[in-house]
Scaffold this motif. Structure first.
Motif, PDB file in Angstrom:
ATOM      1  N   GLY A   1       0.832  -1.197   0.000  1.00 55.67           N
ATOM      2  CA  GLY A   1       0.000   0.000   0.000  1.00 55.67           C
ATOM      3  C   GLY A   1       0.869   1.250   0.000  1.00 55.67           C
ATOM      4  O   GLY A   1       0.409   2.342  -0.329  1.00 55.67           O
ATOM      5  N   ARG A   2       2.104   1.106   0.386  1.00 55.49           N
ATOM      6  CA  ARG A   2       3.016   2.259   0.416  1.00 55.49           C
ATOM      7  C   ARG A   2       3.341   2.707  -1.003  1.00 55.49           C
ATOM      8  O   ARG A   2       3.361   1.892  -1.920  1.00 55.49           O
ATOM      9  CB  ARG A   2       4.346   1.873   1.078  1.00 55.49           C
ATOM     10  CG  ARG A   2       4.227   1.548   2.552  1.00 55.49           C
ATOM     11  CD  ARG A   2       5.583   1.137   3.063  1.00 55.49           C
ATOM     12  NE  ARG A   2       5.538   0.647   4.427  1.00 55.49           N
ATOM     13  CZ  ARG A   2       5.765   1.412   5.507  1.00 55.49           C
ATOM     14  NH1 ARG A   2       6.054   2.676   5.373  1.00 55.49           N
ATOM     15  NH2 ARG A   2       5.710   0.892   6.715  1.00 55.49           N
TER      16      ARG A   2
ATOM     17  N   VAL B   1      -1.096   0.239  -3.465  1.00 54.43           N
ATOM     18  CA  VAL B   1      -2.217  -0.706  -3.618  1.00 54.43           C
ATOM     19  C   VAL B   1      -2.526  -0.981  -5.095  1.00 54.43           C
ATOM     20  O   VAL B   1      -3.673  -0.877  -5.546  1.00 54.43           O
ATOM     21  CB  VAL B   1      -3.510  -0.220  -2.892  1.00 54.43           C
ATOM     22  CG1 VAL B   1      -4.417  -1.422  -2.548  1.00 54.43           C
ATOM     23  CG2 VAL B   1      -3.224   0.555  -1.635  1.00 54.43           C
TER      24      VAL B   1
ATOM     25  N   GLN C   1      -5.531  10.515   5.007  1.00 49.96           N
ATOM     26  CA  GLN C   1      -4.163  10.111   5.356  1.00 49.96           C
ATOM     27  C   GLN C   1      -3.208  11.238   4.938  1.00 49.96           C
ATOM     28  O   GLN C   1      -3.594  12.161   4.217  1.00 49.96           O
ATOM     29  CB  GLN C   1      -3.791   8.805   4.654  1.00 49.96           C
ATOM     30  CG  GLN C   1      -4.551   7.604   5.196  1.00 49.96           C
ATOM     31  CD  GLN C   1      -4.081   6.283   4.598  1.00 49.96           C
ATOM     32  OE1 GLN C   1      -2.998   6.178   4.041  1.00 49.96           O
ATOM     33  NE2 GLN C   1      -4.917   5.268   4.738  1.00 49.96           N
TER      34      GLN C   1
ATOM     35  N   GLN D   1       0.953   9.783   1.384  1.00 46.99           N
ATOM     36  CA  GLN D   1       0.279   8.514   1.066  1.00 46.99           C
ATOM     37  C   GLN D   1      -0.651   8.646  -0.146  1.00 46.99           C
ATOM     38  O   GLN D   1      -1.285   7.692  -0.555  1.00 46.99           O
ATOM     39  CB  GLN D   1      -0.572   8.025   2.256  1.00 46.99           C
ATOM     40  CG  GLN D   1       0.182   7.878   3.559  1.00 46.99           C
ATOM     41  CD  GLN D   1       1.244   6.803   3.475  1.00 46.99           C
ATOM     42  OE1 GLN D   1       1.219   5.929   2.624  1.00 46.99           O
ATOM     43  NE2 GLN D   1       2.213   6.884   4.377  1.00 46.99           N
TER      44      GLN D   1
ATOM     45  N   LYS E   1      -4.724   7.278  -6.124  1.00 50.37           N
ATOM     46  CA  LYS E   1      -4.904   6.656  -4.794  1.00 50.37           C
ATOM     47  C   LYS E   1      -5.392   7.712  -3.814  1.00 50.37           C
ATOM     48  O   LYS E   1      -4.664   8.648  -3.499  1.00 50.37           O
ATOM     49  CB  LYS E   1      -3.573   6.055  -4.318  1.00 50.37           C
ATOM     50  CG  LYS E   1      -3.607   5.459  -2.919  1.00 50.37           C
ATOM     51  CD  LYS E   1      -2.282   4.767  -2.603  1.00 50.37           C
ATOM     52  CE  LYS E   1      -2.229   4.161  -1.220  1.00 50.37           C
ATOM     53  NZ  LYS E   1      -1.937   5.135  -0.167  1.00 50.37           N
TER      54      LYS E   1
ATOM     55  N   SER F   1      -6.534   8.039  -0.131  1.00 54.70           N
ATOM     56  CA  SER F   1      -6.455   7.195   1.075  1.00 54.70           C
ATOM     57  C   SER F   1      -6.864   7.939   2.339  1.00 54.70           C
ATOM     58  O   SER F   1      -6.505   9.097   2.547  1.00 54.70           O
ATOM     59  CB  SER F   1      -5.034   6.646   1.233  1.00 54.70           C
ATOM     60  OG  SER F   1      -4.767   5.750   0.191  1.00 54.70           O
TER      61      SER F   1
ATOM     62  N   SER G   1      -8.773  -2.007   4.769  1.00 57.73           N
ATOM     63  CA  SER G   1      -7.771  -2.873   5.394  1.00 57.73           C
ATOM     64  C   SER G   1      -7.575  -2.520   6.864  1.00 57.73           C
ATOM     65  O   SER G   1      -7.635  -1.344   7.246  1.00 57.73           O
ATOM     66  CB  SER G   1      -6.413  -2.702   4.707  1.00 57.73           C
ATOM     67  OG  SER G   1      -6.510  -2.890   3.326  1.00 57.73           O
TER      68      SER G   1
ATOM     69  N   ASP H   1      -7.836   1.457   7.344  1.00 56.16           N
ATOM     70  CA  ASP H   1      -7.366   2.132   6.128  1.00 56.16           C
ATOM     71  C   ASP H   1      -8.356   1.989   4.982  1.00 56.16           C
ATOM     72  O   ASP H   1      -8.699   0.878   4.589  1.00 56.16           O
ATOM     73  CB  ASP H   1      -6.035   1.525   5.662  1.00 56.16           C
ATOM     74  CG  ASP H   1      -4.943   1.660   6.702  1.00 56.16           C
ATOM     75  OD1 ASP H   1      -4.999   2.626   7.486  1.00 56.16           O
ATOM     76  OD2 ASP H   1      -4.041   0.800   6.726  1.00 56.16           O
TER      77      ASP H   1
ATOM     78  N   ASP I   1      -8.894   2.853   1.038  1.00 55.92           N
ATOM     79  CA  ASP I   1      -8.301   3.314  -0.220  1.00 55.92           C
ATOM     80  C   ASP I   1      -9.400   3.342  -1.257  1.00 55.92           C
ATOM     81  O   ASP I   1     -10.126   2.360  -1.430  1.00 55.92           O
ATOM     82  CB  ASP I   1      -7.205   2.353  -0.710  1.00 55.92           C
ATOM     83  CG  ASP I   1      -6.063   2.204   0.288  1.00 55.92           C
ATOM     84  OD1 ASP I   1      -5.472   3.225   0.660  1.00 55.92           O
ATOM     85  OD2 ASP I   1      -5.776   1.056   0.692  1.00 55.92           O
TER      86      ASP I   1
ATOM     87  N   ASN J   1      -6.237  -5.381   1.662  1.00 53.29           N
ATOM     88  CA  ASN J   1      -5.783  -4.927   0.340  1.00 53.29           C
ATOM     89  C   ASN J   1      -5.025  -6.027  -0.410  1.00 53.29           C
ATOM     90  O   ASN J   1      -4.696  -5.863  -1.575  1.00 53.29           O
ATOM     91  CB  ASN J   1      -5.008  -3.600   0.413  1.00 53.29           C
ATOM     92  CG  ASN J   1      -3.580  -3.729   0.913  1.00 53.29           C
ATOM     93  OD1 ASN J   1      -3.068  -4.824   1.090  1.00 53.29           O
ATOM     94  ND2 ASN J   1      -2.940  -2.596   1.156  1.00 53.29           N
TER      95      ASN J   1
HETATM   96  C1  GLC Z   1      -0.386   1.268   3.538  1.00 51.30           C
HETATM   97  C2  GLC Z   1      -0.467   2.651   2.904  1.00 51.30           C
HETATM   98  C3  GLC Z   1      -1.813   3.304   3.184  1.00 51.30           C
HETATM   99  C4  GLC Z   1      -2.935   2.360   2.739  1.00 51.30           C
HETATM  100  C5  GLC Z   1      -2.766   1.011   3.460  1.00 51.30           C
HETATM  101  C6  GLC Z   1      -3.818  -0.005   3.050  1.00 51.30           C
HETATM  102  O1  GLC Z   1      -0.386   1.369   4.918  1.00 51.30           O
HETATM  103  O2  GLC Z   1       0.579   3.457   3.424  1.00 51.30           O
HETATM  104  O3  GLC Z   1      -1.924   4.510   2.457  1.00 51.30           O
HETATM  105  O4  GLC Z   1      -4.184   2.919   3.046  1.00 51.30           O
HETATM  106  O5  GLC Z   1      -1.492   0.467   3.131  1.00 51.30           O
HETATM  107  O6  GLC Z   1      -3.836  -0.246   1.692  1.00 51.30           O
END
Ligand code: GLC
Length: 255
Positions: free
Chosen positions: A47-48, A72, A114, A118, A123, A125, A155, A159, A161, A195
């Motif tokens: 996801g990073r 992601v 976020q 990010q 994306k 987030s 997730s 989180d 996305d 994710n």
């Molecule tokens: C990672 C990402 C974040 C995302 C998460 C779930 O932690 O840094 O932005 O929401 O994964 O996909």
């Protein structure tokens, strides 16, 4: 559990999957580096965003992969020449309007964006603690009613996305497999949270859910023949790779 065809590609999530148990990381690296030249390709799918992913790989002492899938499934980079593959990014543009998506999501109570690091073009987030399946479905309907084609991925009970419909870890993996002429039943995927689910659901792939996998992933892979590892993080990955014949006992005793 299927041993199946020879594995040509291993695609693993980073945080909580290959990373998270330092001793097991050392063991994973030792085994991976010790494998002969015909070892499978290694891809990290996270996801990073890409730079952040590279930093944690370096700091965590993990082996370098051949490809990174970042954000992601919204960016693909071939490590050899360090370039984000634009051909992939173009696929994501269809029917995607990030500004409108943000406007709609921002209005939800209890939701918080976020950090800027990010976010990127494809994306959007957010943090949304303990959202229920109905909350997510409501968001999906709201997006649809606004004429937006977007995908909602949740997730770690936190989180959120929102991505173009064509972007997720599973689709990015399919795209790379097609590009490399690797068939999906020659791929193994590893993960721990929501994710990662799209990778496990790619037809033909073999999955490893690590022992610390979140309930949302276990729920998503129910009914598939994914290997549910007992070991946590990289220990679970090693366990699954042994089960699929990627790591043989000789790889271990040769150290
Ligand atoms: C990672 C990402 C974040 C995302 C998460 C779930 O932690 O840094 O932005 O929401 O994964 O996909």
């Amino acid at each position: 559990m299927r041993r199946g065809k020879k594995v040509r590609l291993v695609c693993s999530d980073i945080d909580g999957t290959v990373l998270g148990a330092p001793e097991a990381v050392t063991e994973f690296r030792r085994i991976w580096d010790g494998m002969s030249g015909d070892r499978p390709l290694l891809i990290y799918s996270t996801g990073r965003l890409l730079e952040d992913a590279k930093r944690v790989i370096r700091e965590g002492g993990l082996p370098m992969p051949e490809y990174f899938i970042g954000g992601v499934g919204t960016m693909v980079e071939e490590v050899k020449d360090g370039k984000v593959l634009k051909e992939y990014s173009h696929v994501l543009d269809q029917n995607w309007d990030r500004r409108k998506v943000d406007e709609l999501v921002r209005g939800i109570e209890g939701i918080e964006a976020q950090a800027d690091e990010q976010q990127h073009e494809w994306k959007s987030s957010w943090f949304w603690h303990d959202a229920a399946e109905e909350d997510l479905d409501r968001l999906r309907s709201t997006l649809k009613e606004a004429g937006l084609e977007a995908q909602v991925i949740y997730s770690s009970a936190r989180d959120l996305d929102v991505l173009p419909v064509t972007a997720n870890k599973g689709n990015a993996l399919r795209w790379i497999c097609q590009r490399l002429g690797i068939s999906l039943d020659e791929a193994v995927v590893c993960g721990d949270t929501g994710n990662d689910a799209s990778m496990f659901l790619v037809p033909g792939v073999r999955g490893i859910a690590v022992g610390n996998a979140e309930p949302e992933l276990l729920e998503a892979v129910r009914g598939t023949d994914a290997h549910l590892a007992k070991g946590k993080c990289a220990a679970g990955v090693i366990e699954g790779l042994k089960a699929f014949g990627v790591i043989e006992d000789t790889n271990i005793s040769n150290s």
